[in-house]
Design a protein around this motif. Structure first.
Motif, PDB file in Angstrom:
ATOM      1  N   LYS A 189     -60.447 -58.472 -40.911  1.00 50.89           N
ATOM      2  CA  LYS A 189     -59.429 -58.341 -41.947  1.00 50.89           C
ATOM      3  C   LYS A 189     -59.422 -56.892 -42.412  1.00 50.89           C
ATOM      4  CE  LYS A 189     -59.883 -59.648 -46.172  1.00 50.89           C
ATOM      5  NZ  LYS A 189     -59.879 -60.261 -47.505  1.00 50.89           N
ATOM      6  N   ILE A 190     -58.318 -56.214 -42.245  1.00 55.89           N
ATOM      7  CA  ILE A 190     -58.216 -54.827 -42.701  1.00 55.89           C
ATOM      8  C   ILE A 190     -58.339 -54.844 -44.224  1.00 55.89           C
ATOM      9  CG2 ILE A 190     -56.720 -52.812 -42.838  1.00 55.89           C
ATOM     10  CD1 ILE A 190     -55.482 -53.711 -40.152  1.00 55.89           C
ATOM     11  N   THR A 191     -59.388 -54.239 -44.718  1.00 57.30           N
ATOM     12  CA  THR A 191     -59.684 -54.290 -46.153  1.00 57.30           C
ATOM     13  C   THR A 191     -59.966 -52.898 -46.717  1.00 57.30           C
ATOM     14  OG1 THR A 191     -60.686 -56.484 -45.824  1.00 57.30           O
ATOM     15  CG2 THR A 191     -61.173 -55.364 -47.914  1.00 57.30           C
ATOM     16  N   HIS A 192     -60.864 -52.162 -46.056  1.00 52.51           N
ATOM     17  CA  HIS A 192     -61.274 -50.829 -46.521  1.00 52.51           C
ATOM     18  C   HIS A 192     -60.675 -49.768 -45.604  1.00 52.51           C
ATOM     19  CE1 HIS A 192     -64.494 -53.602 -48.043  1.00 52.51           C
ATOM     20  NE2 HIS A 192     -64.142 -52.973 -49.140  1.00 52.51           N
ATOM     21  N   PRO A 193     -60.617 -48.501 -46.072  1.00 49.86           N
ATOM     22  CA  PRO A 193     -59.935 -47.468 -45.279  1.00 49.86           C
ATOM     23  C   PRO A 193     -60.405 -47.377 -43.828  1.00 49.86           C
ATOM     24  CG  PRO A 193     -60.392 -46.628 -47.469  1.00 49.86           C
ATOM     25  CD  PRO A 193     -61.029 -47.987 -47.410  1.00 49.86           C
ATOM     26  N   GLU A 194     -61.695 -47.510 -43.577  1.00 47.46           N
ATOM     27  CA  GLU A 194     -62.181 -47.348 -42.199  1.00 47.46           C
ATOM     28  C   GLU A 194     -61.752 -48.503 -41.293  1.00 47.46           C
ATOM     29  OE1 GLU A 194     -64.008 -47.782 -44.916  1.00 47.46           O
ATOM     30  OE2 GLU A 194     -65.853 -48.910 -44.543  1.00 47.46           O
ATOM     31  N   ASP A 195     -61.290 -49.605 -41.876  1.00 47.37           N
ATOM     32  CA  ASP A 195     -60.905 -50.770 -41.061  1.00 47.37           C
ATOM     33  C   ASP A 195     -59.631 -50.524 -40.254  1.00 47.37           C
ATOM     34  OD1 ASP A 195     -63.049 -52.118 -42.155  1.00 47.37           O
ATOM     35  OD2 ASP A 195     -61.836 -53.084 -43.717  1.00 47.37           O
ATOM     36  N   LEU A 196     -58.792 -49.607 -40.730  1.00 56.88           N
ATOM     37  CA  LEU A 196     -57.519 -49.382 -40.039  1.00 56.88           C
ATOM     38  C   LEU A 196     -57.769 -48.804 -38.638  1.00 56.88           C
ATOM     39  CD1 LEU A 196     -54.492 -49.746 -40.719  1.00 56.88           C
ATOM     40  CD2 LEU A 196     -54.429 -47.306 -41.260  1.00 56.88           C
ATOM     41  N   ALA A 197     -58.659 -47.809 -38.561  1.00 59.11           N
ATOM     42  CA  ALA A 197     -58.984 -47.206 -37.262  1.00 59.11           C
ATOM     43  C   ALA A 197     -59.682 -48.231 -36.362  1.00 59.11           C
ATOM     44  CB  ALA A 197     -59.860 -45.986 -37.458  1.00 59.11           C
ATOM     45  N   LEU A 198     -60.522 -49.058 -36.975  1.00 63.02           N
ATOM     46  CA  LEU A 198     -61.235 -50.085 -36.209  1.00 63.02           C
ATOM     47  C   LEU A 198     -60.241 -51.094 -35.616  1.00 63.02           C
ATOM     48  CD1 LEU A 198     -64.196 -50.559 -35.687  1.00 63.02           C
ATOM     49  CD2 LEU A 198     -64.309 -51.973 -37.755  1.00 63.02           C
ATOM     50  N   ALA A 199     -59.282 -51.519 -36.433  1.00 62.83           N
ATOM     51  CA  ALA A 199     -58.273 -52.471 -35.942  1.00 62.83           C
ATOM     52  C   ALA A 199     -57.455 -51.850 -34.813  1.00 62.83           C
ATOM     53  CB  ALA A 199     -57.371 -52.907 -37.085  1.00 62.83           C
ATOM     54  N   ALA A 200     -57.153 -50.559 -34.937  1.00 65.89           N
ATOM     55  CA  ALA A 200     -56.390 -49.875 -33.877  1.00 65.89           C
ATOM     56  C   ALA A 200     -57.183 -49.899 -32.572  1.00 65.89           C
ATOM     57  CB  ALA A 200     -56.090 -48.434 -34.300  1.00 65.89           C
ATOM     58  N   LEU A 201     -58.494 -49.657 -32.670  1.00 68.94           N
ATOM     59  CA  LEU A 201     -59.340 -49.674 -31.466  1.00 68.94           C
ATOM     60  C   LEU A 201     -59.400 -51.086 -30.868  1.00 68.94           C
ATOM     61  CD1 LEU A 201     -62.299 -47.387 -32.592  1.00 68.94           C
ATOM     62  CD2 LEU A 201     -60.639 -46.916 -30.772  1.00 68.94           C
ATOM     63  N   VAL A 202     -59.525 -52.072 -31.729  1.00 66.84           N
ATOM     64  CA  VAL A 202     -59.598 -53.464 -31.244  1.00 66.84           C
ATOM     65  C   VAL A 202     -58.304 -53.823 -30.523  1.00 66.84           C
ATOM     66  CG1 VAL A 202     -59.667 -55.892 -31.956  1.00 66.84           C
ATOM     67  CG2 VAL A 202     -61.266 -54.252 -32.959  1.00 66.84           C
ATOM     68  N   LEU A 203     -57.168 -53.487 -31.130  1.00 69.77           N
ATOM     69  CA  LEU A 203     -55.885 -53.831 -30.506  1.00 69.77           C
ATOM     70  C   LEU A 203     -55.726 -53.138 -29.161  1.00 69.77           C
ATOM     71  CD1 LEU A 203     -53.458 -53.813 -33.579  1.00 69.77           C
ATOM     72  CD2 LEU A 203     -54.249 -55.801 -32.283  1.00 69.77           C
ATOM     73  N   SER A 204     -56.146 -51.872 -29.076  1.00 70.89           N
ATOM     74  CA  SER A 204     -55.962 -51.201 -27.786  1.00 70.89           C
ATOM     75  C   SER A 204     -56.949 -51.735 -26.755  1.00 70.89           C
ATOM     76  CB  SER A 204     -55.998 -49.676 -27.916  1.00 70.89           C
ATOM     77  OG  SER A 204     -57.290 -49.263 -28.176  1.00 70.89           O
ATOM     78  N   ALA A 205     -58.151 -52.111 -27.187  1.00 76.38           N
ATOM     79  CA  ALA A 205     -59.116 -52.706 -26.239  1.00 76.38           C
ATOM     80  C   ALA A 205     -58.611 -54.070 -25.756  1.00 76.38           C
ATOM     81  CB  ALA A 205     -60.480 -52.865 -26.900  1.00 76.38           C
ATOM     82  N   GLN A 206     -58.046 -54.848 -26.674  1.00 76.92           N
ATOM     83  CA  GLN A 206     -57.524 -56.170 -26.279  1.00 76.92           C
ATOM     84  C   GLN A 206     -56.355 -56.019 -25.305  1.00 76.92           C
ATOM     85  OE1 GLN A 206     -56.609 -58.012 -30.040  1.00 76.92           O
ATOM     86  NE2 GLN A 206     -58.689 -58.781 -30.331  1.00 76.92           N
TER      87      GLN A 206
END
Ligand code: CTP
Ligand code: MG
Length: 242
Positions: A212-229
């Motif tokens: 769940k995108i919650t804190h500022p660092e989560d946005l970059a993490l979600a971007a990495l997850v989406l591109s890996a998926q």
């Protein structure tokens, strides 16, 4: 399984912990808003389902072009997440049957996979209570003493992270959320409202990258997850079928 599958997507939060200038569901990942990513995943899994989207009053950053569903509606969110979900359930009252399955999914979780979405619905098909995607806690869990020091180490073997979607029959979910609100019971997810009725929702093991995108660092993490998926769409996990 019920005739109609309903999707409720609460997207009316302000994203205070994110601290951005606009609510986090409107922030961009790879040129597309988080909310658009989330809706695309839901549509890929359930193209024939009926969507009810909870939006903030202004909704100024929202663009209906992000919604791929043919039949959908919007409602204004409430003060808390639970209020937003209740608004959605009230809005579909005339059309939803008590035994229709309703999946509630946070707008801020764009990384949920089609596999997890479909497995959740399969696992809940004959479940009399309903349930949620969840992951077992992996880290050792500490309880603090209120002053930044460890008061205790909690056994983690029976602890889970509650993810979304959470899926319940329309009639039960509406009753549970109304009961929680009337009783002043604080609920941060649908399952806890159902639990307050004395029922035990099913824990359906899901992927750990459904963050769940919650804190500022989560946005970059979600971007990495989406591109890996996207690069490895069939990434296998150790998840067991229900
Ligand atoms: N949500 C909502 N209505 C609210 C509060 C939250 O529809 N009154 C939605 C959010 O938009 C989000 C989901 O519920 O998609 C999960 O909530 P959370 O992660 O807490 O988002 P925010 O409330 O926006 O963030 P914060 O708590 O940091 O302010
Ligand atoms: Mg919140």
């Amino acid at each position: 399984m019920s005739e109609t599958l309903w999707l409720v997507v609460p997207a009316a939060g302000q994203g205070r912990r994110m601290g951005a200038e606009i609510p986090k569901q409107y922030l961009s990942i790879d040129g597309r808003p988080v909310l658009a990513h989330t809706l695309a995943r839901l549509y890929q899994a359930f193209p024939a389902s009926r969507l009810c989207l909870c939006l903030d009053i202004e909704g100024s950053s929202f663009d209906p072009a992000w919604v791929p569903f043919a039949g959908w509606r919007r409602v204004t969110g409430g003060a808390e997440r639970v209020d937003s979900v209740i608004h959605a359930l009230e809005a579909i009252a005339g059309e939803a049957a008590d035994d229709d399955l309703v999946l509630v999914h946070d707008a801020a979780r764009p990384c949920v996979t089609v596999d997890d979405l479909q497995r959740l619905v399969t696992c809940l098909a004959d479940d009399p209570v309903g349930g949620l995607l969840a992951t077992r806690v992996a880290d050792t869990m500490k309880r603090d003493d209120g002053e930044g020091r460890v008061a205790a180490t909690q056994p983690r073997s029976d602890l889970w992270h509650a993810l979304t979607p959470q899926g319940f029959r329309y009639g039960l979910l509406r009753r549970a959320l109304r009961h929680a609100r009337a009783g002043g019971i604080a609920v941060t997810d649908e399952a806890s409202a159902v639990e307050a009725l004395g029922l035990s929702p099913q824990l359906v093991p899901g992927r750990r990258d459904n963050l769940k995108i919650t804190h500022p660092e989560d946005l970059a993490l979600a971007a990495l997850v989406l591109s890996a998926q996207a690069a490895i769409p069939s990434t296998k996990t150790t998840i067991q079928p229900c």
